[in-house]
Design a protein around this motif. Structure first.
Motif, PDB file in Angstrom:
ATOM      1  N   ARG A  96      19.534  61.433   5.309  1.00 34.97           N
ATOM      2  CA  ARG A  96      19.778  61.224   3.883  1.00 34.97           C
ATOM      3  C   ARG A  96      19.708  62.549   3.123  1.00 34.97           C
ATOM      4  O   ARG A  96      19.114  63.520   3.597  1.00 34.97           O
ATOM      5  N   PRO A  97      20.316  62.597   1.927  1.00 34.25           N
ATOM      6  CA  PRO A  97      20.138  63.790   1.075  1.00 34.25           C
ATOM      7  C   PRO A  97      18.714  63.828   0.524  1.00 34.25           C
ATOM      8  O   PRO A  97      17.944  62.874   0.652  1.00 34.25           O
ATOM      9  N   HIS A  98      18.378  64.946  -0.087  1.00 32.23           N
ATOM     10  CA  HIS A  98      17.057  65.122  -0.702  1.00 32.23           C
ATOM     11  C   HIS A  98      17.204  65.192  -2.217  1.00 32.23           C
ATOM     12  O   HIS A  98      17.891  66.087  -2.728  1.00 32.23           O
ATOM     13  N   PRO A  99      16.509  64.277  -2.956  1.00 33.00           N
ATOM     14  CA  PRO A  99      15.891  63.046  -2.470  1.00 33.00           C
ATOM     15  C   PRO A  99      16.936  61.989  -2.142  1.00 33.00           C
ATOM     16  O   PRO A  99      18.095  62.218  -2.459  1.00 33.00           O
ATOM     17  N   PRO A 100      16.572  60.886  -1.469  1.00 38.42           N
ATOM     18  CA  PRO A 100      15.229  60.360  -1.203  1.00 38.42           C
ATOM     19  C   PRO A 100      14.538  60.955   0.022  1.00 38.42           C
ATOM     20  O   PRO A 100      13.363  60.689   0.235  1.00 38.42           O
ATOM     21  N   ALA A 101      15.243  61.690   0.877  1.00 37.69           N
ATOM     22  CA  ALA A 101      14.591  62.290   2.027  1.00 37.69           C
ATOM     23  C   ALA A 101      13.494  63.247   1.574  1.00 37.69           C
ATOM     24  O   ALA A 101      13.611  63.907   0.541  1.00 37.69           O
ATOM     25  N   ARG A 142      27.358  65.242  -1.110  1.00 32.80           N
ATOM     26  CA  ARG A 142      26.090  64.568  -1.397  1.00 32.80           C
ATOM     27  C   ARG A 142      24.921  65.540  -1.435  1.00 32.80           C
ATOM     28  O   ARG A 142      23.766  65.127  -1.445  1.00 32.80           O
ATOM     29  N   LEU A 143      25.212  66.841  -1.437  1.00 31.50           N
ATOM     30  CA  LEU A 143      24.155  67.832  -1.585  1.00 31.50           C
ATOM     31  C   LEU A 143      23.856  68.042  -3.059  1.00 31.50           C
ATOM     32  O   LEU A 143      24.750  67.919  -3.908  1.00 31.50           O
ATOM     33  N   PRO A 144      22.599  68.378  -3.408  1.00 31.66           N
ATOM     34  CA  PRO A 144      22.281  68.639  -4.825  1.00 31.66           C
ATOM     35  C   PRO A 144      23.132  69.782  -5.361  1.00 31.66           C
ATOM     36  O   PRO A 144      23.278  70.822  -4.716  1.00 31.66           O
ATOM     37  N   GLN A 145      23.682  69.586  -6.521  1.00 33.25           N
ATOM     38  CA  GLN A 145      24.504  70.618  -7.139  1.00 33.25           C
ATOM     39  C   GLN A 145      23.626  71.547  -7.982  1.00 33.25           C
ATOM     40  O   GLN A 145      22.687  71.092  -8.647  1.00 33.25           O
ATOM     41  N   PRO A 146      23.901  72.860  -7.957  1.00 30.96           N
ATOM     42  CA  PRO A 146      23.107  73.776  -8.786  1.00 30.96           C
ATOM     43  C   PRO A 146      23.289  73.480 -10.269  1.00 30.96           C
ATOM     44  O   PRO A 146      24.380  73.117 -10.711  1.00 30.96           O
TER      45      PRO A 146
END
Length: 285
Positions: free
Chosen positions: A178-183, A269-273
């Motif tokens: 999973r992406p972070h979060p929820p990982a 699905r990675l956090p965007q800056p």
């Protein structure tokens, strides 16, 4: 050797039998609720069987009397077995295997109980868990600690339980898809963490391999189970097991984490800056 005789435990442990029986029962029940593919089922059962055989058969006799067999045992208990089990992603399946009343209480406790939430936070801490994983290799290898843990059955069981539990906790973080979060751990951290834990283990293995004196006389004291092995021969093979196979397993975990990062990136699905507001950027200019 008779196979059935070899499968008999060297030292019977009711707690271990109960833990393995409960985990198998939960996974079998959970399959009725969640679809679990053949690959995931195979990973779980292969890892489950490997862990049981390494902890509760006559292998214990040889692990207490040969250093390299002891290292093979811990390679399975700490690295390979937990990696296979957690590669099956069994958590949701096993939770579904709980009776409804137990699932309800567990969900309520995770929401409202401070101790339960604290325990869950510790078991998934992105810095603490890799550190514990590494320490469970290095601490038990310290010659004095190794000496007493091989002679005291209580310390010996504590050692084996500790490496299995920390192995499961560690690979649960590294193999999370999973992406972070929820990982709990960011995808980049899952790639870096095996490097952090692998390098000191490989150095320790090299130190053992190139040592010119017997670091672990406890195996001579107990009597080596296999004839024809000197203390240094036994020690060199054990060090090589830490140096090469353990490193390869962690490298495999790193590659799986890298694949997860690439998959999440492809799906955006990675956090965007975070971007500064246009007005603030203009004022700064």
């Amino acid at each position: 050797m008779d196979v059935l005789a070899w499968l008999q435990p060297w030292e019977f442990s009711p707690a271990l039998v109960l833990a393995f029986a409960a985990s198998a029962w939960l996974f079998l029940r959970g399959r009725r609720v969640h679809h679990v593919g053949a690959v995931r089922q195979s990973l779980f059962w292969i890892g489950w069987v490997m862990l049981y055989l390494s902890m509760h058969t006559q292998l214990d006799y040889y692990a207490e009397r040969m250093f390299f067999i002891h290292r093979l045992q811990h390679l399975v208990l700490h690295h390979l077995g937990p990696l296979l089990v957690m590669g099956a992603y069994p958590g949701q399946v096993m939770r579904a295997g709980l009776p409804l009343a137990w699932r309800t209480r567990l969900a309520a406790a995770r929401r409202t109980s401070g101790p339960v939430r604290a325990l869950e936070a510790l078991a998934t801490h992105r810095f603490l868990v890799p550190l514990l994983f590494l320490l469970m290799v290095l601490v038990w290898l310290e010659p004095t600690v190794q000496f007493y843990s091989m002679l005291d059955w209580r310390l010996y069981r504590l050692m084996n339980w500790a490496v299995v539990i920390t192995g499961l906790m560690y690979w649960n973080l590294i193999l999370d898809r999973r992406p972070h979060p929820p990982a709990a751990m960011a995808p980049g951290g899952r790639i870096f963490s095996p490097v952090f834990t692998m390098a000191p283990q490989m150095v320790a293995g090299a130190v053992i391999v190139f040592s010119e004196h017997d670091l672990y006389p406890v195996f001579d004291l107990c009597g080596r189970a296999l004839p024809g092995f000197s203390a240094l021969d036994d020690q060199v093979i054990g060090g090589l097991i830490m140096w090469v196979p353990a490193g390869l397993i962690e490298t495999f975990g790193l590659l799986v984490a890298l694949g997860t990062l690439m998959r999440l990136s492809a799906r955006n699905r990675l956090p965007q800056p975070r971007r500064r507001p246009a007005g603030r950027s203009a004022r700064a200019a």
